[in-house]
Design an enzyme around this catalytic site. Sequence first.
Site, PDB file in Angstrom:
ATOM      1  N   GLU A 526      75.446  20.229   0.425  1.00 21.63           N
ATOM      2  CA  GLU A 526      76.625  19.217   0.377  1.00 21.63           C
ATOM      3  C   GLU A 526      75.932  17.740   0.709  1.00 21.63           C
ATOM      4  OE1 GLU A 526      77.026  22.133   1.586  1.00 21.63           O
ATOM      5  OE2 GLU A 526      78.496  23.004   0.599  1.00 21.63           O
ATOM      6  N   GLN A 548      82.501  21.657  -3.428  1.00 19.43           N
ATOM      7  CA  GLN A 548      83.258  22.774  -4.076  1.00 19.43           C
ATOM      8  C   GLN A 548      84.745  23.117  -3.121  1.00 19.43           C
ATOM      9  OE1 GLN A 548      81.634  26.971  -4.072  1.00 19.43           O
ATOM     10  NE2 GLN A 548      81.247  26.337  -6.063  1.00 19.43           N
ATOM     11  N   HIS A 593      89.070  28.012   4.357  1.00 21.70           N
ATOM     12  CA  HIS A 593      89.549  27.596   2.976  1.00 21.70           C
ATOM     13  C   HIS A 593      90.938  27.209   2.544  1.00 21.70           C
ATOM     14  CE1 HIS A 593      86.349  30.890   2.492  1.00 21.70           C
ATOM     15  NE2 HIS A 593      86.213  30.332   1.433  1.00 21.70           N
TER      16      HIS A 593
END
Length: 805
Positions: A526, A548, A593
Amino acid sequence: MTDKQVNKAMTLPLPPEKIIQDYRLAYKSRQVSLTGRREVMSGKAKFGIFGDGKEVAQVALADAVQKGDFRSGYYRDQTLMFATGELTIPEFFAQLYAHADVEADPASGGRAMNAHFGTRSLDPGGGWKKLTEKFNSSSDISPTGAQMPRLVGLAYASKLYRQLEALHSDTQFSNNGNEIAFGTIGNATTAEGVFWEAINAIGVLQAPAVISIWDDEYGISVHNEHQMVKEDISELLSGFRRHPGKTNGFDIYRVRGWDYPALVETYQNVAETVRNEHVPAIVHVVELTQPQGHSTSGSHERYKTKERLDWEQEHDCLRKFREWIISEGIASAEEMKRMEDEDRALVESFRKQAWEAYARPIMKERKQLAEMVDRLAEGASHRDEVLKLKNRLLNNPAMLRRDHMAAAREILMLVKGDLHPAKQSLIQWKQDQQRLGEELYGSYLYSQSSHSAQNLKETQPVYSEKSPTVYGFEVLNACFDRALGRDPRVIAFGEDVGRLGDVNQGFKGLQAKYGELRVSDTGIRESTIIGQAIGMALRGLRPIAEIQYLDYLLYAIQIMSDDLATLHWRSHGGQKAPVIVRTRGHRLEGIWHSGSLMAGIIHLVRGMHVLVPRNMTQAAGFYNSLLQSDDPALVVEVLNSYRIHEKLPDNVGEFTVPLGVPEVIRPGKHITLVTYGACCRICMDASEQLSKVGIDPEVIDVQSLLPFDLHSAILESLKKTSRIAFVDEDVPGGTTAYMLQEVLEKQGGYTWLDSAPITIPGKPHRPAYGSDGDYWSKPNVEEIFEKVYDLMHEANPAKYPVFYR
Ligand SMILES: Cc1ncc(C[n+]2csc(CCOP(=O)(O)OP(=O)(O)O)c2C)c(N)n1
């Protein structure tokens, strides 16, 4: 030249005049370091860090540099900068004094600490200069190793310019990708994770970078034995060595930092291969020294042994270079001495010139203030005290504007009861100085060019009977398709972005259509995904870099915060990197998430725009806006909207959503619910429930956190409802508190309140897994209903009796 001299010249690495020129440059650079340290010790400058001990390697490196090349380096590179002609000695001193004038310190206009180099890529209007006509240096930052991520993109851009035919006509940024990106880094900093991530990325991409590691065996006081395995970075890096014809990787060189001929030869060879073949290289420059220690903050005698200090003296690169010149008969000791005397005097005259230029405007302002105070003192009630303050200021040796402000304030306090015409002049002068300071230190946080996203004219989406209803991801897909088709500079990349077209299919099929260089996969890295984007954008490309998931932005947030967000501001509008960072978040389920770390993000990336579209049509409109403008931005797409149906605008590649303009998504009259992203849907559902008990909320989608509600639309709603709640998924005191401050303090909303303002954020813990975990971690319909109902109950208990507890 005699025959003997001609023969000699043939064995020399460069013509004798060039060697002398290199020596003189290195010598002047050393004098700059010595003089600079003295300036700090005498109190004229606050802090100093210098490139002494690294001069000879850098003049050799500069001999391999060409126009159009880029540097991404750190604070030891003054000699390289002098040698490329992109830094003058007065400019170096101007930055040491923090001279807040971009003419004096073109790298930062007095904003950066000394030895933070950078060239100006932009003209005064914010447009690009022709970068192929000069050597370019990206703007330095202090966190060690943070120059490495952007090096990935600076080098990779050459590859794109060479391999993408549509870019060949563009000679403003590249001549067929012939440019090298030169990285520099200290030995100790190779212990940083980001160094390894960048090396790996550059190796995978086979991007034309030359990375010089200046090895003086220490990182401040800590020896290599604590920095790296085997105390030897090129030994460690040997696994990255390429095997031509068999593997990719780097050419790796090791050379002594005091050996001028070897350095020249190495850099000439390296540059030729890297430039022609687009193969990266690492040059490990060993046996370097640091004659004055790390910086002006400490002395190296405290941690280096006598043996080491003696060795450093003997192996001082300048001393060795001088000995070599004399032994080769290029110049005699007397000639060298004469040149050195001349150059020492020159450096001193430049120092003086820079100090006077720094002090002149401040002295002028001080004089102005003193004259004004003299006028005010006549007939002032506290005449003697006023004059005493004035004299104190005039005798103050520090050349700082802040002392003027403090003196003016104190004087105004003394004369606050007086009716004196000069008082108003002093007030006016102080206000002007305040504005001057704000301009000197605060301008250019965002683009001030004609391409600023905030000036963009809105183009509404157009729908017709033919407009199909599609999944959310297909709206994005169509938008990206148009963008890639329209502009060859648009390059998209990230984890799973290439072959798969990203995990939610926004780029589905676009790699096949536009090729692997336009839409590409990256490794899981990243920090260097962002760095790659920064470097590419600095070279005129329009990267869309994907992280992502929002939760994983934290790996990249340091580079976004330290480098990308500060770039335009810290370079005083001299550089820009219009990077679009695309990510997705909110409302999936799971600790890593479903994050909504928005306050952490918005507070760390001032200088970027942060947009939180509630659906993919809004997202597409933001992408279209951003691609027409020149600020960096983060767009957070809402994860559970990809598979929700939306109508596809006929002008999906053209319509724009303006930044900083909230949208009323449900008109109402009793309370204003301010929210964004995934919470829009929840607030809408809660509002439907509330309407059943006679409460009619107005729901506002902020959609743009930075900038926030530029025209105070939320205030207009509050004037109508006189009650307000801020709802989001962030932690308590996070983005809800930010929005509350914007509306109540900045917009002055507090005067319109009939009830206490409330926030309805997520819980302080991370969101637990599963739908129930989510329910008890983030705001839900029932919670919003009850908190709003409670508020209405407090205002009118008879009309809204509590029925749920
Ligand atoms: C991320 C980060 N950690 C720590 C520091 C403080 N610091 C500044 S320079 C330095 C040592 C760097 O040593 P090296 O890479 O060998 O470079 P040198 O200064 O010796 O040229 C440290 C620890 C910093 N600026 N940034």
